[in-house]
Design an enzyme around this catalytic site. Sequence first.
Site, mmCIF file in Angstrom:
data_model
loop_
_atom_site.group_PDB
_atom_site.id
_atom_site.type_symbol
_atom_site.label_atom_id
_atom_site.label_comp_id
_atom_site.label_asym_id
_atom_site.label_seq_id
_atom_site.Cartn_x
_atom_site.Cartn_y
_atom_site.Cartn_z
ATOM 1 N N GLY A 25 -94.189 9.669 88.822
ATOM 2 C CA GLY A 25 -93.762 9.796 90.367
ATOM 3 C C GLY A 25 -93.778 8.438 90.580
ATOM 4 O O GLY A 25 -94.182 7.603 90.701
ATOM 5 N N THR A 72 -79.286 -2.342 92.686
ATOM 6 C CA THR A 72 -80.129 -2.624 91.735
ATOM 7 C C THR A 72 -78.735 -2.796 90.159
ATOM 8 O O THR A 72 -78.411 -1.698 90.409
ATOM 9 C CB THR A 72 -81.408 -2.124 91.373
ATOM 10 N N ASP A 109 -88.621 2.156 90.562
ATOM 11 C CA ASP A 109 -89.778 2.298 91.865
ATOM 12 C C ASP A 109 -90.494 0.862 92.597
ATOM 13 O O ASP A 109 -90.621 0.977 93.768
ATOM 14 C CB ASP A 109 -90.541 3.065 91.336
ATOM 15 N N LYS A 129 -79.621 -7.431 85.591
ATOM 16 C CA LYS A 129 -78.271 -8.711 86.485
ATOM 17 C C LYS A 129 -79.073 -9.256 87.895
ATOM 18 O O LYS A 129 -78.248 -9.247 89.228
ATOM 19 C CB LYS A 129 -76.909 -8.297 86.112
ATOM 20 N N ASN A 141 -95.250 6.141 92.063
ATOM 21 C CA ASN A 141 -95.661 4.666 92.083
ATOM 22 C C ASN A 141 -94.761 3.552 93.096
ATOM 23 O O ASN A 141 -95.530 2.512 93.026
ATOM 24 C CB ASN A 141 -93.839 4.677 90.843
ATOM 25 N N ASP A 159 -95.929 11.496 83.564
ATOM 26 C CA ASP A 159 -94.553 11.079 82.091
ATOM 27 C C ASP A 159 -95.123 10.852 80.851
ATOM 28 O O ASP A 159 -96.937 9.899 80.858
ATOM 29 C CB ASP A 159 -94.838 9.341 82.804
#
Length: 310
Positions: A48, A218, A251, A222, A52, A12
């Site tokens: 990835g 998710t 993740d 919140k 993760n 990343d």
Amino acid sequence: MSALICGSFAYDTIMVFPGQFKHEILPDKVHMLNVSFLVPQLRREFGGCAGNIAYNLKLLGGAPLPMGTVGKDFDRYQEWLDRNDISRQYIKMIPEAYTAQAYITTDLDDNQITAFHPGAMNHAHEQPVPAKGVKIGTVSPDGREGMIQHAKQFFEAGIPFLFDPGQGLPMFGGDDLKSFLTQASYVAVNDYECEVLMERTGWSQKQIAERVDALIVTRGGKGASIFARGKVHEIPCAKADSLTDPTGCGDAFRGGLLYGLLKGLDWDTTGRIGSLLGAYNIERPGTQNHGFTIDEFRARFKAEFRYDFA
């Protein structure tokens, strides 16, 4: 406590734009978009979804078995996995390809713009799901054919698995998604992805939840909602000491889900474990830079939620 985590490994490149995208993009000009963001902060990290999720499950003392295809530039990542005692048993090298690469730009509202080169990930279908030695699995963002085949293989082997489409969701139409939802035991999506699932399948949220043991949605700051067996479990967002980088929080949450499922914990506890992992993640830059001992995690969990877990 073996969990086979099918998904991507990636490097990343994470950039932080010290502003807000909404102030830089003209809504009436998106058909001719041409923007450039100055990003003073840049990092290169291990990432990835498979990497993760495995990292977070390992922090909790789980036994992750990440499965994915990687390229000729995987050496540094391989050393990182070895240092963290994460199995490479089901990681396959594709010599002619590069490991997947993600280029992520985040603004101050935690919005993200990502460019992704799949590289070796496109060979994911060359790795079959083992029929034995696995208690639970995941099908996370990966090569399209790999995700389809792994879901089918988990289902045929009688191994319950979590369908976690994430950023791979755009690759699939309604029929594909209906097949995943028919095979999966659990589904985890964010609130936007849930809307896409409903739009593409034509099924309501209630209809999706009825087809699996649990639908986990998710909602960022919140918290999350877990729909399981006709009951809704509202999961609060754990308090973070700082909001440094949201990359990888989903993740991290999924690592907590796997831990709870492997341990046979109830959904309220399982969701809160995922929530706290997300808080640890967001406090540090990158997706695999946070850490703790299990005793430290338990103490913070008890302080946050006023009870302990088994």
